[in-house]
Motif scaffolding. Structure first.
Motif, mmCIF file in Angstrom:
data_model
loop_
_atom_site.group_PDB
_atom_site.id
_atom_site.type_symbol
_atom_site.label_atom_id
_atom_site.label_comp_id
_atom_site.label_asym_id
_atom_site.label_seq_id
_atom_site.Cartn_x
_atom_site.Cartn_y
_atom_site.Cartn_z
ATOM 1 N N SER A 53 -3.169 0.435 -4.228
ATOM 2 C CA SER A 53 -2.412 -1.084 -3.652
ATOM 3 C C SER A 53 -2.266 -1.145 -4.690
ATOM 4 C CB SER A 53 -3.568 -1.717 -3.183
ATOM 5 O OG SER A 53 -4.388 -2.073 -4.398
ATOM 6 N N ILE A 54 -1.042 -2.524 -4.203
ATOM 7 C CA ILE A 54 0.245 -3.155 -5.769
ATOM 8 C C ILE A 54 0.271 -4.209 -5.376
ATOM 9 C CG2 ILE A 54 1.787 -3.752 -7.208
ATOM 10 C CD1 ILE A 54 1.645 0.057 -5.007
ATOM 11 N N GLU A 55 -0.848 -5.268 -6.203
ATOM 12 C CA GLU A 55 -0.621 -6.296 -6.121
ATOM 13 C C GLU A 55 0.542 -6.834 -6.218
ATOM 14 O OE1 GLU A 55 -2.558 -8.093 -4.469
ATOM 15 O OE2 GLU A 55 -3.968 -6.832 -3.819
ATOM 16 N N TRP A 108 9.335 5.089 -8.191
ATOM 17 C CA TRP A 108 7.501 4.672 -7.899
ATOM 18 C C TRP A 108 7.833 2.973 -8.143
ATOM 19 C CZ3 TRP A 108 3.744 4.836 -6.009
ATOM 20 C CH2 TRP A 108 2.423 4.021 -6.224
ATOM 21 N N TYR A 109 8.542 2.252 -9.609
ATOM 22 C CA TYR A 109 9.309 1.246 -9.185
ATOM 23 C C TYR A 109 9.851 0.627 -7.803
ATOM 24 C CZ TYR A 109 6.483 0.943 -14.213
ATOM 25 O OH TYR A 109 6.471 1.187 -15.284
ATOM 26 N N ASP A 110 10.916 1.505 -8.030
ATOM 27 C CA ASP A 110 11.964 1.392 -6.924
ATOM 28 C C ASP A 110 11.413 1.298 -5.144
ATOM 29 O OD1 ASP A 110 14.229 1.538 -8.866
ATOM 30 O OD2 ASP A 110 14.444 3.009 -7.851
ATOM 31 N N VAL A 111 10.338 1.704 -5.179
ATOM 32 C CA VAL A 111 10.037 1.944 -3.244
ATOM 33 C C VAL A 111 8.837 0.618 -3.946
ATOM 34 C CG1 VAL A 111 7.666 2.811 -2.698
ATOM 35 C CG2 VAL A 111 9.222 4.693 -3.320
ATOM 36 N N GLN A 112 8.137 0.409 -4.618
ATOM 37 C CA GLN A 112 7.437 -1.142 -4.233
ATOM 38 C C GLN A 112 8.366 -3.029 -4.575
ATOM 39 O OE1 GLN A 112 4.751 -1.666 -8.358
ATOM 40 N NE2 GLN A 112 4.814 1.006 -8.392
ATOM 41 N N GLN A 113 9.632 -2.159 -5.171
ATOM 42 C CA GLN A 113 10.519 -3.530 -5.397
ATOM 43 C C GLN A 113 11.549 -3.843 -3.727
ATOM 44 O OE1 GLN A 113 11.274 -5.690 -7.783
ATOM 45 N NE2 GLN A 113 9.690 -5.020 -8.220
ATOM 46 N N GLN A 114 11.501 -2.185 -3.323
ATOM 47 C CA GLN A 114 11.530 -1.960 -1.370
ATOM 48 C C GLN A 114 11.128 -2.583 -0.742
ATOM 49 O OE1 GLN A 114 14.267 1.353 -1.420
ATOM 50 N NE2 GLN A 114 14.870 0.458 0.538
ATOM 51 N N PHE A 115 9.533 -2.206 -0.290
ATOM 52 C CA PHE A 115 8.743 -1.985 0.464
ATOM 53 C C PHE A 115 7.646 -2.871 0.062
ATOM 54 C CE2 PHE A 115 11.519 1.582 0.683
ATOM 55 C CZ PHE A 115 11.720 1.579 1.364
ATOM 56 N N ILE A 116 7.803 -4.489 -0.351
ATOM 57 C CA ILE A 116 7.105 -5.119 -0.389
ATOM 58 C C ILE A 116 6.585 -5.500 0.604
ATOM 59 C CG2 ILE A 116 6.986 -7.289 -1.648
ATOM 60 C CD1 ILE A 116 8.955 -7.464 -3.786
ATOM 61 N N GLY A 117 4.763 -5.604 0.102
ATOM 62 C CA GLY A 117 4.602 -5.715 1.784
ATOM 63 C C GLY A 117 3.763 -4.766 2.893
ATOM 64 N N LYS A 118 5.140 -3.567 1.740
ATOM 65 C CA LYS A 118 4.427 -3.104 3.309
ATOM 66 C C LYS A 118 3.572 -1.320 3.314
ATOM 67 C CE LYS A 118 8.547 -4.489 5.346
ATOM 68 N NZ LYS A 118 8.860 -4.732 6.320
ATOM 69 N N ARG A 119 3.372 -1.159 4.151
ATOM 70 C CA ARG A 119 2.251 0.404 3.589
ATOM 71 C C ARG A 119 3.308 1.313 3.803
ATOM 72 N NH1 ARG A 119 -2.927 1.998 3.754
ATOM 73 N NH2 ARG A 119 -3.476 -0.487 4.691
ATOM 74 N N ILE A 120 3.276 2.047 2.342
ATOM 75 C CA ILE A 120 4.140 3.541 2.224
ATOM 76 C C ILE A 120 3.682 4.588 2.388
ATOM 77 C CG2 ILE A 120 6.038 4.556 1.407
ATOM 78 C CD1 ILE A 120 6.874 1.280 2.439
ATOM 79 N N TYR A 163 1.070 -1.538 0.364
ATOM 80 C CA TYR A 163 0.542 -0.163 0.025
ATOM 81 C C TYR A 163 1.216 0.860 0.173
ATOM 82 C CZ TYR A 163 -3.504 -3.525 1.339
ATOM 83 O OH TYR A 163 -4.555 -4.311 0.954
ATOM 84 N N ILE A 164 0.849 2.254 -0.961
ATOM 85 C CA ILE A 164 1.375 3.434 -1.131
ATOM 86 C C ILE A 164 0.399 4.753 -0.766
ATOM 87 C CG2 ILE A 164 3.327 4.447 -2.081
ATOM 88 C CD1 ILE A 164 3.628 2.051 -3.452
ATOM 89 N N ASP A 165 0.771 5.330 0.027
ATOM 90 C CA ASP A 165 0.061 6.449 0.398
ATOM 91 C C ASP A 165 -0.140 7.665 -0.242
ATOM 92 O OD1 ASP A 165 -2.047 4.613 1.477
ATOM 93 O OD2 ASP A 165 -1.507 5.535 3.184
#
Length: 198
Positions: A181-183, A131-143, A4-6
């Motif tokens: 939200s990113i699956e 955006w892609y780096d955040v998704q890769q670095q924080f899988i399953g987190k809330r950012i 989840y990224i807000d």
């Protein structure tokens, strides 16, 4: 697994109603109040804050880090687009001196950038790199990303497969929060969990 990224836009700045871009103006007292109000409406369960280095974002990120003990880092890739010769000028001023160029920019910022400003596709490339780096670095987190209206519009366009030259069709007000939200089972497939036009 879902990430989840807000996306939180900064509040009102001291040069309100001007093209801030790279110009480093701080928040007004109202801007601070707008951001705290936005945070109080959202559940404080972020595990990481990532902020633009510009003070209108970074100062609030530091205050949030201190209050809730959430680690915060700066990423210059989510800094606002640079408006070139239009930096720190208002639309009213530009309508008096360069109305035709401003109108063309509003209609198609891809083809008609501000004089000596950052090219829209370059801006999009750096924002999506972060955006892609955040998704890769924080899988399953809330950012929480604390950033700017242009950055948020680029991300919305990307998720919605909306032409980036039409990014101004999306309204992003001061201290707005957009939830994504990113699956992770489907790489880079993100879903907006809000009405982007609300």
């Amino acid at each position: 697994m879902t990430t989840y990224i807000d996306l939180l836009r900064h509040g009102e700045t001291e040069n309100n109603n001007r093209y801030c871009g790279s110009t480093d103006y701080p928040l007004t007292q109202l801007g601070w109040a707008q951001m705290w109000n936005a945070i109080e409406k959202a559940p404080i369960q972020w595990q990481q804050i990532i902020t633009s280095p510009l003070v209108r974002c970074a100062h609030f990120a530091h205050a949030l880090e201190q209050r809730y003990s959430i680690p915060a880092t700066k990423d210059s890739r989510i800094q606002e687009i640079h408006f070139g010769e239009w930096e720190d000028r208002s639309a009213i001023e530009l309508m008096q001196t360069n109305a035709e160029a401003l109108s063309r920019f509003w209609q198609n910022p891809l083809s008609y950038p501000p004089p000596n400003g950052e090219y829209l596709l370059d801006f999009e490339a750096r924002v999506l790199s972060a955006w892609y780096d955040v998704q890769q670095q924080f899988i399953g987190k809330r950012i929480l990303l604390i950033t700017h209206s242009g950055v948020i519009r680029v991300i919305i366009c990307h998720i919605q497969q909306h032409p980036v030259e039409r990014l101004l069709e999306f309204e992003v007000n001061h201290a707005d929060i957009k939830h994504v939200s990113i699956e992770q089972t489907k790489p880079h497939q993100a879903t907006l969990i809000f009405d982007p036009n609300a």
